[in-house]
Scaffold this active site. Structure first.
Site, short mmCIF file in Angstrom:
data_model
loop_
_atom_site.label_atom_id
_atom_site.label_comp_id
_atom_site.label_asym_id
_atom_site.label_seq_id
_atom_site.Cartn_x
_atom_site.Cartn_y
_atom_site.Cartn_z
N ARG A 150 8.07 -34.75 21.54
CA ARG A 150 6.73 -35.26 21.25
C ARG A 150 6.46 -35.38 19.75
O ARG A 150 5.52 -36.05 19.33
CB ARG A 150 5.67 -34.37 21.90
CG ARG A 150 5.61 -32.95 21.37
CD ARG A 150 4.65 -32.11 22.19
NE ARG A 150 4.65 -30.71 21.78
CZ ARG A 150 4.04 -29.75 22.45
NH1 ARG A 150 3.39 -30.03 23.56
NH2 ARG A 150 4.08 -28.50 22.02
N ASN A 163 16.49 -28.65 25.95
CA ASN A 163 16.41 -27.69 24.85
C ASN A 163 14.98 -27.23 24.54
O ASN A 163 14.78 -26.45 23.62
CB ASN A 163 17.04 -28.31 23.59
CG ASN A 163 16.83 -27.47 22.35
OD1 ASN A 163 17.34 -26.36 22.25
ND2 ASN A 163 16.04 -27.97 21.42
N SER A 219 16.90 -18.34 27.56
CA SER A 219 16.56 -17.24 26.66
C SER A 219 16.80 -15.91 27.35
O SER A 219 16.62 -15.78 28.56
CB SER A 219 15.09 -17.34 26.26
OG SER A 219 14.65 -16.14 25.63
N TYR A 260 6.40 -17.76 29.48
CA TYR A 260 7.73 -18.05 28.94
C TYR A 260 8.82 -17.31 29.72
O TYR A 260 9.87 -17.88 30.05
CB TYR A 260 7.77 -17.64 27.46
CG TYR A 260 9.04 -18.00 26.73
CD1 TYR A 260 9.34 -19.33 26.44
CD2 TYR A 260 9.93 -17.01 26.32
CE1 TYR A 260 10.51 -19.66 25.76
CE2 TYR A 260 11.09 -17.34 25.64
CZ TYR A 260 11.38 -18.66 25.36
OH TYR A 260 12.53 -18.99 24.69
N ALA A 308 19.56 -15.01 22.35
CA ALA A 308 18.75 -13.81 22.10
C ALA A 308 18.10 -13.92 20.73
O ALA A 308 17.14 -14.64 20.54
CB ALA A 308 19.60 -12.55 22.25
N THR A 342 16.23 -18.76 13.05
CA THR A 342 15.74 -20.13 12.97
C THR A 342 14.51 -20.18 12.07
O THR A 342 13.92 -19.13 11.76
CB THR A 342 15.35 -20.64 14.37
OG1 THR A 342 14.25 -19.84 14.86
CG2 THR A 342 16.53 -20.55 15.35
#
Length: 263
Positions: free
Chosen positions: A42, A93, A143, A156, A187, A191
Site C-alpha cells: 500500500r 511478507n 514470526s 498478531y 525471531a 530492522t
C-alpha cells in the site's frame, strides 16, 4: 550457486517497507538473482523501488495495493498476469506487530487478522491459477510470536499462528499440483522498525542488550540479509523437495536449550 531464479516472476507483498527492512532486502536479493519482482504494497514507496530497479536494467512492477482489500488484490494479480502472463512464486511478507491485545476493540483485532493473515489468503487465492500453470511455490513469512506468544498482541499472535496453519494446509492442498509451500519463522532481527521501537523505550539500550544476550548463536540479532538468503534458497530449485516446512532463522533463539544462557 545458481538458484535458477533468473526470469522468474515473483509476487512479493509488503516489499515497499523502509530501506533495510526484511521485505525490501528480499526484494533487492531477488533483483540480484535476475528474478522479476512484482511488488504489491500500500505504500507508494514501491514506485521508487521499481523505478530504481528498472534503471538497473531489471524488469520490475509495482502495484499499489491494500492487501486487506479483495478487489485491490485481484486487480493487482490481473495487472501482473496481463504484463507477464505468469506467476512463478509468491512471497507473503506482510506483518505488523500492532499491539492489538485483549484490551483492543473487536474492530482492531479483526483488522490485525485481515492484515497479518487474511491478506496471505487473498494473495494466494488470486495468484493460484497462474501458480498451477507454472508449478510454482509459495513462501509465507512468519514470526516466533505465532509459536511462543509475546504478550499484549493477540491479533498478531493469532495471525502468525494462522499463517503457519495455512502453510501446512496449502502444502497438503496443492501437492497434487506440484506446488511447494513453506514458511520462514523470524525471531529477533535488526530492522529499521526494530531500531525505531528500541528508541521509544526509556531503557532501550538495556533492553536491547538483554535480548541480544539471549540469542545463543554469537549473541547477536539475525540480519535481514540472512533472512533474505534463506528465503531465496527456499523458493529456488535448490530446495525442490522441501514443502510444508517451518524454517526458523533466528540463531537458535526459540528452540535451543535454555542451558545455553549463561547469565
Amino acid at each position: 550457486m545458481d538458484l535458477g531464479l533468473k526470469g522468474k516472476v515473483v509476487v512479493i507483498s509488503g516489499a515497499a517497507g523502509i530501506e533495510g527492512s526484511i521485505g525490501e532486502t528480499i526484494l533487492q536479493r531477488l533483483a540480484d538473482e535476475g528474478a522479476i519482482p512484482a511488488i504489491i504494497d500500500r505504500n507508494a514507496r514501491g514506485f521508487g523501488y521499481a523505478e530504481k530497479l528498472q534503471k538497473r536494467g531489471i524488469d520490475a512492477l509495482f502495484c499499489q495495493t491494500d492487501v486487506t482489500n479483495p478487489d485491490q488484490v485481484k486487480n493487482a494479480m490481473d495487472t501482473i498476469s496481463e504484463k507477464y502472463g505468469k506467476i512463478d512464486i509468491v512471497i507473503n511478507n506482510v506483518g505488523v506487530n500492532d499491539g492489538a491485545g485483549l484490551d483492543a476493540s473487536y474492530e482492531d483485532f479483526m483488522n490485525s487478522l485481515k492484515l497479518n493473515m487474511v491478506s496471505y489468503f487473498l494473495v494466494v487465492k488470486h495468484a493460484l491459477p497462474l501458480l498451477k500453470k507454472s508449478k510454482g511455490n509459495i513462501l509465507n513469512i512468519g514470526s516466533k510470536v505465532g509459536l511462543t506468544g509475546q504478550g499484549g498482541t493477540s491479533g498478531y499472535a493469532a495471525s502468525k499462528g494462522g499463517v503457519l496453519g495455512l502453510t501446512r494446509e496449502w502444502a497438503v492442498d496443492l501437492i497434487k499440483h506440484q506446488i511447494r509451500v513453506n514458511a520462514i519463522i523470524i525471531a529477533e532481527s535488526w530492522t529499521p522498525a526494530y531500531d525505531n521501537w528500541i528508541k521509544t523505550l526509556e531503557n532501550g539500550e538495556e533492553k536491547l542488550k538483554s535480548i541480544v544476550k539471549k540469542i545463543p548463536l554469537e549473541n547477536r540479532m539475525t540480519t535481514p540479509q540472512e533472512i533474505a538468503d534463506t528465503c531465496l534458497f527456499t523458493i529456488s530449485k535448490r530446495s525442490s523437495h522441501t514443502t510444508g516446512q517451518f524454517i526458523t532463522v533466528d540463531g537458535g533463539y526459540v528452540h535451543l536449550d535454555r542451558s545455553l544462557l549463561t547469565e
